[in-house]
Design a protein around this motif. Sequence first.
Motif, PDB file in Angstrom:
ATOM      1  N   PHE A 112       0.828  -1.204   0.000  1.00 49.38           N
ATOM      2  CA  PHE A 112       0.000   0.000   0.000  1.00 49.38           C
ATOM      3  C   PHE A 112       0.864   1.256   0.000  1.00 49.38           C
ATOM      4  CE2 PHE A 112      -3.919  -2.005   2.303  1.00 49.38           C
ATOM      5  CZ  PHE A 112      -4.073  -2.881   1.251  1.00 49.38           C
ATOM      6  N   GLU A 113       1.888   1.286   0.861  1.00 48.82           N
ATOM      7  CA  GLU A 113       2.764   2.458   1.018  1.00 48.82           C
ATOM      8  C   GLU A 113       4.211   1.985   1.167  1.00 48.82           C
ATOM      9  OE1 GLU A 113       2.326   5.741   0.944  1.00 48.82           O
ATOM     10  OE2 GLU A 113       0.184   5.613   0.514  1.00 48.82           O
ATOM     11  N   PRO A 114       4.814   1.455   0.114  1.00 50.79           N
ATOM     12  CA  PRO A 114       6.156   0.877   0.259  1.00 50.79           C
ATOM     13  C   PRO A 114       7.220   1.866   0.697  1.00 50.79           C
ATOM     14  CG  PRO A 114       5.503   1.032  -2.062  1.00 50.79           C
ATOM     15  CD  PRO A 114       4.282   1.317  -1.251  1.00 50.79           C
ATOM     16  N   GLU A 115       7.173   3.102   0.208  1.00 48.18           N
ATOM     17  CA  GLU A 115       8.198   4.088   0.594  1.00 48.18           C
ATOM     18  C   GLU A 115       8.049   4.487   2.056  1.00 48.18           C
ATOM     19  OE1 GLU A 115       8.739   6.317  -3.711  1.00 48.18           O
ATOM     20  OE2 GLU A 115       6.908   6.566  -2.543  1.00 48.18           O
ATOM     21  N   LEU A 116       6.813   4.665   2.503  1.00 51.14           N
ATOM     22  CA  LEU A 116       6.580   5.014   3.901  1.00 51.14           C
ATOM     23  C   LEU A 116       6.984   3.858   4.810  1.00 51.14           C
ATOM     24  CD1 LEU A 116       5.504   7.130   5.855  1.00 51.14           C
ATOM     25  CD2 LEU A 116       3.192   6.234   5.467  1.00 51.14           C
ATOM     26  N   GLU A 117       6.680   2.658   4.386  1.00 50.76           N
ATOM     27  CA  GLU A 117       7.045   1.485   5.194  1.00 50.76           C
ATOM     28  C   GLU A 117       8.558   1.344   5.294  1.00 50.76           C
ATOM     29  OE1 GLU A 117       5.859  -3.230   5.492  1.00 50.76           O
ATOM     30  OE2 GLU A 117       4.395  -1.666   5.070  1.00 50.76           O
ATOM     31  N   ARG A 118       9.252   1.576   4.188  1.00 50.44           N
ATOM     32  CA  ARG A 118      10.724   1.505   4.220  1.00 50.44           C
ATOM     33  C   ARG A 118      11.301   2.574   5.137  1.00 50.44           C
ATOM     34  NH1 ARG A 118      10.225   0.178  -1.372  1.00 50.44           N
ATOM     35  NH2 ARG A 118      10.476   2.363  -1.963  1.00 50.44           N
ATOM     36  N   LEU A 119      10.697   3.773   5.154  1.00 50.53           N
ATOM     37  CA  LEU A 119      11.188   4.834   6.038  1.00 50.53           C
ATOM     38  C   LEU A 119      11.069   4.406   7.500  1.00 50.53           C
ATOM     39  CD1 LEU A 119      10.708   8.615   5.738  1.00 50.53           C
ATOM     40  CD2 LEU A 119       9.972   7.521   7.844  1.00 50.53           C
ATOM     41  N   PHE A 120       9.926   3.864   7.883  1.00 49.50           N
ATOM     42  CA  PHE A 120       9.755   3.380   9.257  1.00 49.50           C
ATOM     43  C   PHE A 120      10.808   2.325   9.582  1.00 49.50           C
ATOM     44  CE2 PHE A 120       5.762   5.569   9.359  1.00 49.50           C
ATOM     45  CZ  PHE A 120       5.348   5.585  10.677  1.00 49.50           C
ATOM     46  N   GLU A 121      10.993   1.369   8.687  1.00 44.28           N
ATOM     47  CA  GLU A 121      11.920   0.264   8.965  1.00 44.28           C
ATOM     48  C   GLU A 121      13.376   0.724   8.977  1.00 44.28           C
ATOM     49  OE1 GLU A 121      10.713  -2.514   5.958  1.00 44.28           O
ATOM     50  OE2 GLU A 121       9.284  -3.514   7.324  1.00 44.28           O
ATOM     51  N   PHE A 164       2.460  13.513   7.261  1.00 45.00           N
ATOM     52  CA  PHE A 164       2.192  13.599   8.703  1.00 45.00           C
ATOM     53  C   PHE A 164       2.957  12.510   9.455  1.00 45.00           C
ATOM     54  CE2 PHE A 164      -0.492  12.055  12.241  1.00 45.00           C
ATOM     55  CZ  PHE A 164      -0.600  13.192  13.016  1.00 45.00           C
ATOM     56  N   LEU A 165       2.934  11.298   8.944  1.00 45.04           N
ATOM     57  CA  LEU A 165       3.624  10.179   9.585  1.00 45.04           C
ATOM     58  C   LEU A 165       5.120  10.188   9.292  1.00 45.04           C
ATOM     59  CD1 LEU A 165       1.027   7.371   8.798  1.00 45.04           C
ATOM     60  CD2 LEU A 165       1.461   8.407  11.039  1.00 45.04           C
ATOM     61  N   GLY A 166       5.476  10.366   8.026  1.00 44.19           N
ATOM     62  CA  GLY A 166       6.875  10.253   7.609  1.00 44.19           C
ATOM     63  C   GLY A 166       7.771  11.327   8.195  1.00 44.19           C
ATOM     64  N   THR A 167       7.304  12.579   8.213  1.00 47.42           N
ATOM     65  CA  THR A 167       8.139  13.652   8.753  1.00 47.42           C
ATOM     66  C   THR A 167       8.336  13.479  10.257  1.00 47.42           C
ATOM     67  OG1 THR A 167       6.198  15.094   9.015  1.00 47.42           O
ATOM     68  CG2 THR A 167       7.476  15.338   6.994  1.00 47.42           C
ATOM     69  N   ALA A 168       7.309  12.967  10.953  1.00 50.93           N
ATOM     70  CA  ALA A 168       7.431  12.766  12.399  1.00 50.93           C
ATOM     71  C   ALA A 168       8.464  11.698  12.723  1.00 50.93           C
ATOM     72  CB  ALA A 168       6.072  12.378  12.984  1.00 50.93           C
ATOM     73  N   VAL A 169       8.444  10.607  11.966  1.00 51.25           N
ATOM     74  CA  VAL A 169       9.422   9.532  12.184  1.00 51.25           C
ATOM     75  C   VAL A 169      10.829  10.018  11.881  1.00 51.25           C
ATOM     76  CG1 VAL A 169      10.235   7.316  11.289  1.00 51.25           C
ATOM     77  CG2 VAL A 169       7.832   7.611  11.855  1.00 51.25           C
ATOM     78  N   ALA A 190      21.536  14.777   7.979  1.00 48.35           N
ATOM     79  CA  ALA A 190      20.121  14.701   7.619  1.00 48.35           C
ATOM     80  C   ALA A 190      19.502  16.088   7.738  1.00 48.35           C
ATOM     81  CB  ALA A 190      19.388  13.727   8.524  1.00 48.35           C
ATOM     82  N   LEU A 191      18.591  16.390   6.826  1.00 48.70           N
ATOM     83  CA  LEU A 191      17.894  17.677   6.831  1.00 48.70           C
ATOM     84  C   LEU A 191      16.398  17.444   6.845  1.00 48.70           C
ATOM     85  CD1 LEU A 191      18.543  20.940   4.992  1.00 48.70           C
ATOM     86  CD2 LEU A 191      16.332  19.838   4.623  1.00 48.70           C
ATOM     87  N   TRP A 192      15.716  18.171   7.694  1.00 44.35           N
ATOM     88  CA  TRP A 192      14.254  18.102   7.838  1.00 44.35           C
ATOM     89  C   TRP A 192      13.687  19.506   7.762  1.00 44.35           C
ATOM     90  CZ3 TRP A 192      11.106  20.319  11.599  1.00 44.35           C
ATOM     91  CH2 TRP A 192       9.809  19.789  11.753  1.00 44.35           C
ATOM     92  N   SER A 193      12.635  19.678   6.989  1.00 41.71           N
ATOM     93  CA  SER A 193      11.944  20.964   6.934  1.00 41.71           C
ATOM     94  C   SER A 193      10.458  20.698   6.767  1.00 41.71           C
ATOM     95  CB  SER A 193      12.451  21.824   5.771  1.00 41.71           C
ATOM     96  OG  SER A 193      11.701  23.034   5.698  1.00 41.71           O
ATOM     97  N   SER A 194       9.659  21.407   7.532  1.00 40.82           N
ATOM     98  CA  SER A 194       8.213  21.233   7.423  1.00 40.82           C
ATOM     99  C   SER A 194       7.517  22.482   7.908  1.00 40.82           C
ATOM    100  CB  SER A 194       7.761  20.020   8.242  1.00 40.82           C
ATOM    101  OG  SER A 194       6.369  19.846   8.147  1.00 40.82           O
ATOM    102  N   ARG A 195       6.484  22.886   7.201  1.00 38.28           N
ATOM    103  CA  ARG A 195       5.649  24.000   7.649  1.00 38.28           C
ATOM    104  C   ARG A 195       4.219  23.743   7.186  1.00 38.28           C
ATOM    105  NH1 ARG A 195       5.084  28.037   3.425  1.00 38.28           N
ATOM    106  NH2 ARG A 195       6.407  27.569   1.621  1.00 38.28           N
TER     107      ARG A 195
END
Length: 260
Positions: free
Chosen positions: A12-21, A145-150, A207-212
């Motif tokens: 369903f969400e392979p990229e999101l699942e890989r990020l979590f793992e 919402f999920l990926g940036t938080a992880v 690593a770089l993170w940006s969110s608004r």
Amino acid sequence: MSLTDASDPSGFEPELERLFERYVPDMASHWTRASDHDISTLEGIAGGALPRCYQWMLRRLGRGCSDIVYGSLDLSAQAIVQGHARNAFPEQEGMMCFAIDTDTFQPQLRYYDLAHATDGDAPVIVVGPEDDEEVATEYESLREFLGTAVFNAHRIRTSAARVEGVFFSEEGSSAIGELEPFLEGLGFTAPLPTGRYCALYDDGDIALWSSRKPSEDLRSDLLPFQLGGSSEGELRKFLGLLSASTSLRGHHLRWQTTTA
């Protein structure tokens, strides 16, 4: 596709699942599926099939993920089903509440904007518990919402050295438009594709993170950011190279170093 079938949710969400793992230690032990009853009930509340990303969340994080991210937010299917049954959530047209803030100070709810679902996902809306609270788009998608938080919790905040601030383009151009080609030229990759308001990049060292919020009226030549790396010197070297290669300058820098 109905969630009540027995298909493998990893597709369903392979990229999101890989990020979590990739970033959450022992992620395999955290996967939990919502009950068939709760899944069917949520489909009924939504009035039909749920977007693919929410399907994935129910089958992978269906009993909540407060031990991973969003500690004060209850995303468990059971809590959401019970809340809807009690009429505990102010009605928002075309939306379904999917997260309850358990914080006693200014608790907020998150809604899934089903009326504007696209590409298997939908925007995340934040609203206070009162009927007259302002409604604002927090993320363009549940995926972000999920990926940036992880990424923030398990990549940036676990780094030995961190810095946060705001990039400003001295040429007045788009800050993200200058930043992304620079990062890609250095070999950084994005662990999760994002939209206009988020950026996640990692080269294994920095690593770089940006969110608004999309609802924030922020100038395009400004970009809030956080960096994580092994040392303050490494991050200062990166910022120096960025300044030498682009018109971006870091302002309002706040440094943090973790001692082992």
